[in-house]
Structure formats: structure tokens, C-alpha cells
Write a protein that holds these residues in place. Structure first.
Motif, PDB file in Angstrom:
ATOM      1  N   ILE A  46       0.914  -1.188   0.045  1.00 36.01           N
ATOM      2  CA  ILE A  46       0.082  -0.072   0.012  1.00 36.01           C
ATOM      3  C   ILE A  46       0.969   1.189  -0.134  1.00 36.01           C
ATOM      4  O   ILE A  46       1.782   1.278   0.787  1.00 36.01           O
ATOM      5  N   GLU A  47       0.703   2.044  -0.888  1.00 41.18           N
ATOM      6  CA  GLU A  47       1.558   3.390  -0.861  1.00 41.18           C
ATOM      7  C   GLU A  47       0.432   4.509  -0.486  1.00 41.18           C
ATOM      8  O   GLU A  47      -0.279   4.742  -1.316  1.00 41.18           O
ATOM      9  N   PHE A  48       0.763   4.895   0.672  1.00 35.95           N
ATOM     10  CA  PHE A  48       0.060   6.177   1.156  1.00 35.95           C
ATOM     11  C   PHE A  48       0.610   7.459   0.800  1.00 35.95           C
ATOM     12  O   PHE A  48       1.942   7.701   0.633  1.00 35.95           O
ATOM     13  N   LYS A  49       0.053   8.698   0.515  1.00 40.47           N
ATOM     14  CA  LYS A  49       0.422   9.863   0.306  1.00 40.47           C
ATOM     15  C   LYS A  49      -0.391  10.937   1.198  1.00 40.47           C
ATOM     16  O   LYS A  49      -1.426  10.602   1.349  1.00 40.47           O
ATOM     17  N   GLY A  50       0.380  11.762   1.788  1.00 34.78           N
ATOM     18  CA  GLY A  50      -0.228  12.744   2.594  1.00 34.78           C
ATOM     19  C   GLY A  50       0.334  14.005   2.751  1.00 34.78           C
ATOM     20  O   GLY A  50       1.841  14.158   2.356  1.00 34.78           O
TER      21      GLY A  50
END
Length: 210
Positions: free
Chosen positions: A154-158
Motif C-alpha cells: 500500500i502506498e500512502f500519500k499525505g
């Protein structure tokens, strides 16, 4: 006489502002009404039930419930000397298997460290969502990510608050790679405070505690 004129002027301004406010609110209501998409009650109820029902992605998180040992490597700046530490993590699904709560305890540069995250899969957005808090700050980090079936990750961006630049935020990425049911890795990337360029800030290798 001057006092009467002053009172009259204030009353006039307040009335004018109130009229302007009412007109603005009416205009806003018209705009909202024009863009609002009507939904009948049966459709809305069906959508809410689907939104609230845990599915395959929530079940995937359940596989990583339990106690974990985390071996961390951190870089305070791009090309900097790595700092290593260990922590313990406990994952637990909550609210009927809808979210995974993770609590962390360890040390950071000789200081006690505590953190907590919530991770879930938003059925409506079709994305994973997460939040993070710890005792090294007073803000809340938010991120969204998508499942990569090929990489099993899972690649999270924030974005998060940048206390070194008041009023500004900085971007970050987190990649969770699930090697197997007993091992997974979290890699974090952030912006260099001097250049703004992205670099790897942290890596944590998790092994299930026996």
C-alpha cells in the motif's frame, strides 16, 4: 447630536452588513441547490450499508493483528548518518473489524517514544486511509493510499504540519510492503528541510513477536 449621529451610523452599518450577509447566504444556498445531486432514500440506504460493511480489504488487515517487533532506521537529512532503534507494536482490529488500531512504544534518540495509528479501507473512496499521532508532536497526520496487488503493498500519500516553517505543510509517502503473514516493512519518504526534495526518512522492519 454627535452621539445620535454615531449611533445612527453604527445601526446603518450593522443593518447593511446583515442585509449583505443574508443576500450572500441566499446566493450560497442557490449554488448548493444547483450542484446538489438528489438521491432517493432507498439508494442512500443501500449506499450506506455497503459503506459500513467490512470486506476483503478489511479482512486483509486482520491478518496483521498481534504483537510485533520493529527495527527502525532513520535519516535526519538526505545522505545523513542512519540512526537505529527498536520498538514494539500491537495491532488490533476495532469497531467490528472496520479499522486497525496500532500502538507503538520504543525510544527515539534516547527519549521514550509512543505513537498510535488508525488504518482502514474506505469502501466509498476505494482507498486505504490512515491517521497517525505520537508524543513527538501535537498534530494529526492524514494519508490515503491504494493497494498494489503485484507488489503486495500500500502506498500512502499525505501532508503534515512543518513546524520549522509556520503555516506551511510538507508532503510525505509511506509504503507498506507485506512480505508474508509474519513480516512486513514500512518505508517513509519526506521532503528535505533545506532543498524540499524527497528522500527516504525512515524504514521499519516488522517481525511478528513469538
Amino acid at each position: 447630536m454627535k452621539n445620535l449621529l454615531l449611533l445612527f451610523s453604527i445601526a446603518f452599518l450593522l443593518t447593511a452588513c446583515e442585509k449583505g450577509k443574508t443576500a450572500s447566504e441566499k446566493e450560497s444556498a442557490k449554488t448548493d441547490s444547483a450542484t446538489w445531486k438528489p438521491v432517493d432514500s432507498a439508494t442512500a440506504m443501500k449506499a450506506w450499508i455497503e459503506y459500513a460493511t467490512p470486506g476483503d480489504y478489511q479482512k486483509r488487515l486482520t491478518r496483521y493483528d498481534g504483537n510485533w517487533i520493529g527495527t527502525s532506521t532513520m535519516w535526519m537529512e538526505a545522505g545523513g548518518k542512519p540512526v537505529t532503534s527498536q520498538s514494539e507494536c500491537t495491532n488490533k482490529m476495532i469497531f467490528g473489524g472496520r479499522y486497525q488500531q496500532s500502538t507503538y512504544k520504543g525510544d527515539f534518540m534516547g527519549m521514550p517514544f509512543e505513537g498510535m495509528s488508525l488504518m482502514g479501507y474506505d469502501n466509498a473512496k476505494k482507498k486505504f486511509v490512515s491517521t497517525w499521532i505520537d508524543n513527538m508532536g501535537t498534530g494529526i497526520m492524514h494519508a490515503e493510499g491504494e493497494w498494489n496487488a503485484v507488489k503486495k503493498s500500500i502506498e500512502f500519500k499525505g501532508t503534515m504540519t512543518d513546524p520549522a516553517r509556520p503555516g506551511e505543510e510538507c508532503s510525505f509517502r509511506e509504503i507498506y510492503t507485506f512480505t508474508d503473514d509474519n513480516n512486513h516493512i514500512m518505508e517513509m519518504y519526506g521532503q528535505d528541510s533545506k532543498t524540499g526534495k524527497e528522500y527516504k526518512t525512515m524504514e521499519i522492519k516488522f517481525t511478528r513477536k513469538k
